[in-house]
Design an enzyme around this catalytic site. Structure first.
Site, PDB file in Angstrom:
ATOM      1  N   GLU A   1     -69.723  47.202  26.364  1.00 20.02           N
ATOM      2  CA  GLU A   1     -69.017  48.002  25.528  1.00 20.02           C
ATOM      3  C   GLU A   1     -67.991  47.201  24.615  1.00 20.02           C
ATOM      4  O   GLU A   1     -67.404  46.044  24.888  1.00 20.02           O
ATOM      5  CB  GLU A   1     -68.026  49.135  26.203  1.00 20.02           C
TER       6      GLU A   1
ATOM      7  N   TYR B   1     -73.401  39.930  19.597  1.00 20.30           N
ATOM      8  CA  TYR B   1     -73.965  40.502  20.581  1.00 20.30           C
ATOM      9  C   TYR B   1     -75.684  40.512  20.194  1.00 20.30           C
ATOM     10  O   TYR B   1     -76.337  40.530  20.992  1.00 20.30           O
ATOM     11  CB  TYR B   1     -73.374  41.397  21.102  1.00 20.30           C
TER      12      TYR B   1
END
Length: 152
Positions: free
Chosen positions: A99, A111
């Site tokens: 998250e 990411y």
């Protein structure tokens, strides 16, 4: 150099965390993380400049926390730390979840570069310094080699 986090790294890691988070983990949480999770650090010139904490769970893993000292960001250290830390996972996860704050565009780009993609949005999840809340983007990385092994 990337290695497993030691108790002697906790103070440096806590300082990095305080410099990048509005609601940082405390020192005891990092002490616990060294015992409970796969916790790694990256060193530059003998100093800890970043950390990554992964929680292996059965055939998956969760990226709980990751940060690079703000003075060392923009040099590729985060990507190096993330990929090396994922490669160290011993449970050979099929999927890895994380998250990230919706406003953290630098982390989201990192990411995505590491093959994570958004799968959901958790509304009003993260507290902000001003008392409001912001959304969390939930991302996943599928480890294709492991998927292929399932069908052999």
């Amino acid at each position: 150099m990337i290695r497993l986090m030691q108790q002697s790294d906790v103070q440096a890691v806590t300082q990095i965390e305080k410099s990048v988070q509005t609601h940082p983990w405390n020192q005891q949480q990092f002490v616990d993380a060294t015992a409970q999770y796969q916790s790694t650090v990256i060193e530059k010139n003998g100093c800890v400049v970043g950390f990554c904490i992964l929680q292996p769970v059965l055939d998956e893993a969760n990226l709980l926390l990751m940060a690079v000292d703000p003075n060392q960001q923009g040099q590729g250290l985060g990507y190096e730390l993330l990929t090396a830390s994922l490669n160290l996972l011993k449970n050979n996860p099929i999927q890895i979840f994380l998250e990230v704050r919706e406003s953290n565009t630098a982390a989201i780009k990192l990411y995505e570069k590491a093959d994570f993609h958004q799968i959901d949005l958790r509304k009003n999840y993260y507290p902000k310094a001003d008392g409001t809340r912001e959304h969390a983007i939930i991302m996943v990385k599928s480890c294709s080699d492991d998927f292929a092994q399932l069908f052999k």
